[in-house]
Design an enzyme around this catalytic site. Structure first.
Site, mmCIF file in Angstrom:
data_model
loop_
_atom_site.group_PDB
_atom_site.id
_atom_site.type_symbol
_atom_site.label_atom_id
_atom_site.label_comp_id
_atom_site.label_asym_id
_atom_site.label_seq_id
_atom_site.Cartn_x
_atom_site.Cartn_y
_atom_site.Cartn_z
ATOM 1 N N GLU A 47 0.800 -1.203 0.000
ATOM 2 C CA GLU A 47 0.000 0.000 0.000
ATOM 3 C C GLU A 47 0.849 1.277 0.000
ATOM 4 O O GLU A 47 0.631 2.204 -0.759
ATOM 5 C CB GLU A 47 -0.855 -0.040 1.265
ATOM 6 N N SER A 101 -8.572 5.638 7.447
ATOM 7 C CA SER A 101 -9.326 5.401 8.685
ATOM 8 C C SER A 101 -8.401 5.591 9.878
ATOM 9 O O SER A 101 -8.780 6.107 10.910
ATOM 10 C CB SER A 101 -9.988 4.029 8.681
ATOM 11 N N SER A 104 -0.976 6.947 8.783
ATOM 12 C CA SER A 104 0.406 6.491 8.692
ATOM 13 C C SER A 104 1.276 7.688 8.362
ATOM 14 O O SER A 104 0.903 8.512 7.531
ATOM 15 C CB SER A 104 0.564 5.454 7.583
ATOM 16 N N ARG A 116 8.377 4.116 7.518
ATOM 17 C CA ARG A 116 7.186 4.512 8.261
ATOM 18 C C ARG A 116 7.683 4.992 9.617
ATOM 19 O O ARG A 116 8.314 4.245 10.357
ATOM 20 C CB ARG A 116 6.253 3.316 8.439
#
Lengths: 279, 773
Positions: A47, A101, A104, A116
């Site tokens: 993703e 939702s 990140s 990340r």
């Protein structure tokens, strides 16, 4: 999604392609459905990989000859507030805050080098989820629309509610929120607020918090351009302007909040780019 | 914790609160002498602080005037004891529900004799609300103090003065509280105060602190949003709901999105991806418990994350959490700890404070007392007068959360002299005085608590016997018994009440309780008699030592030190012998000693060392009075002086059991000097120095010693430390690492401890240690 899979089956997508690139959490969740109903083999892509490739690609292609990125000038002032293009010609390093939702936060150092940094569970899903519980709304758009009509200062306790004005000891402005939903501790005030006020307060709470975490990450990572993307910002000017203002105010002008057109599609664009690379 | 019942009498509704009867001497103690007041009024609790003085009986020793007198009478005691009144300073802190505020103010007004007081320092959100009430009731001017300044001042004060103030919280661990030893330098640290919002403050020095950030998502968010979602009005009830809920019913987890862990990023499937993410799918009812739990996680995680980001940015690893959101609530301490561990990957520790609720009141008090320079002194927690930390785990004590009617107390005694680290500690930041942590070791805890319970009768009798002329000694002794017994029972159930439970803390608690009921020195007469007997034997012992060859003499000196150590009223096995065989003598004691090789035996190395050059200066921590100090320690001191080693002899400032006090040591030294020219000249030439430890404990905390002692130790380049006795060398300091040579010696006079250490009763510990080069 089931309708889309059904359509894929009806239109015989499987005869067109053998590989269907997909990304996002749903790629995992719906993989079996694609296979059994649509006869489609999913090529699941990461993703975040897709997201980053997408945003960099779109910006390089440009949007009708204009820059994809923009920022807000005078975000706090409804009259003077202007959306201005921003040329992301030196994209690295950048902090990418993807608000779906959940949230990140990625530090991107080059096309292939990113990490990340952190994330938070207080994201779009929290806004929408809490709004459903607090106001009985049923769609995200409805929640946003209610929020646009509400007044969060009835719900939140501001610095001036505690100190009568600015808290000079710590140079905190009176308008700053001291306690989100802090007024709702009192029964009288609970009875005096509207659903719109609650929706607005929820939106402000979540947005401010994302801004605050993003700002701290930017400082820790020593990055000064922050790009906010994700579905939460779709048609959500309130949040974008708030993020722009909060980042600028609390960083004393050191950090710039950037936004992007088509913020919801980067993942898909990235996945498409990946597909083109396949033999 | 004193209960405060409502007296019925037809009162109803709001007026009920005004009709409470307060047991005055239990809660607002020493109010007659109170002279400075401060008050911190929070959202639900009021904290009152005042400075007062306590009159205590103190046993003083004084040399007889021998001038013009002939030879000593056979039965004349070596010195006289007189009981005098002494005034000491004490800080009182009381915490109670805001509903009692009016009744409490009335009570204070009625009992406030001192009229010098004109001002009361006030802080906290409620200071504004109750300003008029306070001014009207107490006729004191209210000076409002900045909340955060007070908080930080209070925090610095407790971190400096209360050992084991900070702790980590581990749910499901035994013990759930893990206390930290005080770091010699408390700065810099981060204080995260979670009130209605969150303030993150970086504290760099006593006066320098900076608000570095905050968040609006705090306790008020949990409470306000929780009230909207669950219709539950009370904060405590919301927490209780949360403790029973399942957040996974409301939150969307990584696993809900990916069907499992998100492996490329190493995110576990249990991780919350979106708080309240599941409640976005309408037409479903969610339970109050589940929503509260989800809300609690959301807020705790968010605060933990921000705290970690700030700690990282400012490069700090000590983060203290406070504010009403935390205040003793296991549920929030647990979620905050979890969050900090998760976000910092274990690099930052979430620390909590035992007296967190008092910080504002302490700080406000200190602001008002600046002219008295309270920060110049060292202070100590008085275990007798303090309520201690209560387990508030809702599962264990469901009723405790409903705090109404309970008053929590903290008392701090001003110590006569400032306390500092022994400069010879190898690493002051990792020094832990106590050998066994009884909070950790359930078996040992059970044994020692029982041991102290069983010894209580003897202590009570000893206390009564020490004051034969007092008419109320029996009554006071009974009160002492009750108080200490209750403390022991509290500690059985909540061993963490006063920090890490140790033999030392049990002994100190007993001393505090004895003092509380005016038994300042139950052993004064015993010590006087024993000192008298031992002084008479001194010359004979010296003559016999001097007749020995060098090597024989060294061994005899060590044996003398050890034999003297057998005379210890603190050890039950010995006090029984002493009680029934008062003639039990020095020679008998030597016979009781274990033959070499001893349980721990580095005598060979010590002897070898003595063949080398003399030490520059030895610091000796003495133990018992009588035979121990006079026939054990002094001959040993004499030998060191003879070798050319200077000696600093450190004795307790105040009485504890039959330990020799500094004042007694002065008289003893004077009497010995009269018999021994070597001691006399050493005293005259400042080669033998008598100092006080600053302590009144039978144990020894090398991180809290008299500043004068520390200065002297440095000035004289002390290169040998001798610690004798079970309390100082085994219960404490057995593992203490020093930067110079050390000698730890003791006779084990407790069969359980002997067993533990692999020996038997009267086994000998002779531990000579040389630090690694």
């Amino acid at each position: 999604m089931p309708a889309f899979i059904q359509m894929g089956r009806d239109k015989n997508f499987s005869s067109l392609h053998t590989v269907f690139c997909a990304t996002g959490g749903g790629a995992y969740k719906f993989e079996q459905d694609f296979l059994t109903i649509g006869d489609l083999q999913l090529c699941k892509l990461d993703e975040l990989d897709c997201l980053i490739k997408g945003i960099l690609y779109i910006d390089s292609v440009g949007f009708n000859g204009r820059s994809q990125c923009y920022y807000f000038e005078n975000p706090a002032d409804s009259e003077k507030c202007q959306k201005l293009p921003f040329n992301l010609k030196n994209p690295y390093p950048l902090l990418l805050v993807n608000i779906g939702s959940g949230v990140s936060i990625l530090a991107v150092y080059s096309k292939d080098n990113y990490k990340r940094v952190t994330g938070t569970s207080l994201g779009g899903g929290t806004f929408f989820g809490l709004c459903c519980l607090l106001t009985g709304c049923t769609t995200f758009e409805e929640a946003l629309e209610m929020a646009s009509r509400g007044d969060s200062t009835k719900v939140d306790k501001l610095v001036r509610d505690i100190y009568g004005g600015d808290y000079e000891r710590f140079s905190l402005p009176g308008w700053a929120v001291a306690s989100s939903f802090g007024n709702m501790v009192s029964k009288e005030k609970r009875e005096a607020v509207t659903k719109e006020d609650l929706a607005r307060a929820t939106l402000i709470t979540i947005t401010n918090n994302i801004g605050s975490i993003a700002r701290m990450c930017a400082l820790n990572e020593n990055i000064n351009q922050v790009v906010f993307v994700g579905n939460f910002l779709r048609v959500n000017t309130i949040s974008m302007r708030l993020l722009a203002y909060a980042l600028d105010y609390w960083s004393k002008g050191q950090l710039k909040a950037l936004f992007s057109e088509h913020e919801g599609y980067f993942g898909a664009v990235g996945a498409l780019l990946e597909l083109l690379k396949l033999p | 914790m004193a209960e405060c019942g409502a007296s019925g009498g037809g009162s109803s509704g709001d007026s009920l609160d005004k009709s409470i009867t307060l047991p005055p001497d239990e809660i607002f103690r020493n109010l007659e002498n109170a002279k400075r007041f401060a008050i911190d009024i929070g959202g639900s609790l009021t904290k009152l602080a005042y400075y007062s003085t306590v009159q205590h009986k103190v046993a003083k020793v004084r040399s007889f005037d021998h001038s013009g007198k002939g030879a000593e009478q056979e039965h004349e005691p070596p010195y006289e004891i007189s009981v005098q009144e002494e005034i000491t300073a004490r800080l009182h802190f009381i915490k109670f529900e805001n509903t009692y505020i009016e009744a409490c103010l009335d009570f204070i007004k009625d009992h406030l004799v001192n009229t010098e007081t004109k001002v009361i320092q006030a802080t906290g959100g409620g200071a504004y609300k109750f300003k008029d009430l306070i001014e009207q009731k107490l006729r004191l001017r209210v000076d409002k103090e900045d909340v955060m300044t007070c908080l930080i001042k209070g925090c610095n004060f407790v971190l400096k003065n209360i050992p084991h103030e900070a702790f980590m919280y581990q749910k499901d661990a035994d013990p759930e509280f893990r206390f930290q030893t005080n770091h010699p330098n408390i700065f810099p640290y981060l204080l995260v105060n979670i009130g209605s919002g969150v303030s993150i403050v970086k504290v760099e020095t006593e006066d320098k602190f900076e608000w570095i950030g905050g968040s609006s998502i705090g306790g008020g968010t949990f409470w306000g949003l929780g009230a909207l979602l669950t219709k539950t009005k009370k904060f405590d009830e919301l927490l209780h709901l949360a403790s029973k809920g399942q957040h996974t019913n409301v939150d969307m987890l990584v696993g809900d999105i990916y069907g499992g862990a998100y492996q490329t990023l190493g995110l576990s499937g249990n991780l919350i991806a979106s708080s309240f993410g599941k409640s976005a799918t309408a037409d479903k009812e969610f339970s109050k418990e589940d929503m509260s739990k989800s809300l609690l996680h959301m807020i705790s995680n968010d605060i933990g994350q921000l705290a970690c980001l700030y700690a990282k940015l400012h490069n700090l690893d000590r983060v203290y959490f406070g504010g009403f959101f935390i205040r003793g609530h296991p549920v929030t301490m647990r979620t905050i700890t979890y969050s900090i561990n998760f976000f910092s990957k274990g690099e930052v520790q979430a620390l909590f404070l035992r007296h967190e609720g008092y910080l504002g009141a302490i700080g406000a008090f200190l602001k008002g007392a600046e002219q008295d320079n309270p920060n110049q002194y060292s202070w100590g927690e008085n275990y007798a007068g303090s309520s201690g930390l209560m387990s508030t785990s809702p599962e264990l004590y469901p009723m405790q959360r409903a705090r109404s009617g309970t008053f929590d107390l903290l008392e701090m005694d001003r110590l006569e002299r400032p306390l500092v680290d022994l400069p010879l500690l190898l690493d002051p930041s990792s020094y832990i005085p106590d050998t066994v942590d009884l909070t950790d070791d359930a078996m040992a805890r059970k044994y020692w608590l029982t041991c102290f319970e069983e010894a209580l009768d003897g202590v009570v009798n000893r206390a009564i016997a020490s004051q034969p002329d007092s008419i109320d000694a029996v009554e006071r002794a009974e009160k002492f018994r009750q108080k200490y017994w209750n403390k022991l029972q509290t500690l059985r159930h909540q061993p963490f009440a006063y920090g890490t439970l140790t033999v030392r803390s049990l002994l100190e608690t007993r001393e505090h309780c004895l003092n509380e009921f005016n038994f300042p020195d139950p052993y004064s007469k015993v010590k006087q008699r024993e000192n008298g007997i031992a002084l008479k034997c001194f010359q004979r012992v010296i003559r016999s030592l001097d007749s020995l060859g060098w090597e024989e003499r060294q061994f005899a000196l060590v044996k003398g030190l050890l034999a003297g150590n057998v005379f210890d009223w603190g050890a039950k096995a010995v006090s029984d012998v002493l009680e029934c065989e008062p003639q039990f003598g020095f020679e008998e004691a030597k016979k009781k000693l274990q033959e070499r090789p001893w349980l721990v035996d580095s005598y060979g190395e010590w002897l070898q060392r003595l063949k080398g050059p003399p030490h520059k200066c030895a610091l000796i921590f003495a133990d018992n009075s009588g035979i121990d100090i006079i026939l054990g320690v002094f001959p040993f001191v004499r030998e060191l002086l003879f070798r050319g080693t200077e000696v600093i002899l450190a004795c307790n400032s105040g009485p504890a059991l039959n330990d020799v006090t500094y004042n007694e040591s002065l008289i003893v030294a004077e009497r010995i000097a009269a018999m021994d020219p070597l001691i006399q000249s050493a005293l005259k030439e400042d080669k033998l120095l008598l100092v006080q430890t600053g302590s009144s404990s039978p144990c020894l905390d090398l991180s809290r010693l008299d500043k004068g002692l520390a200065v002297l130790v440095r000035e004289r380049s002390t290169d040998l430390v001798v610690i004798e006795g079970m309390g100082r060398a085994i219960h404490t300091n057995y593992h203490a690492a020093l930067r110079c040579e050390s000698l730890k010696l003791a006779v084990i006079k407790n069969s359980w401890l002997a067993d533990r250490l692999g020996g038997r009763l009267f086994s000998v510990i002779f531990k000579y240690e040389v630090p690694a080069k």
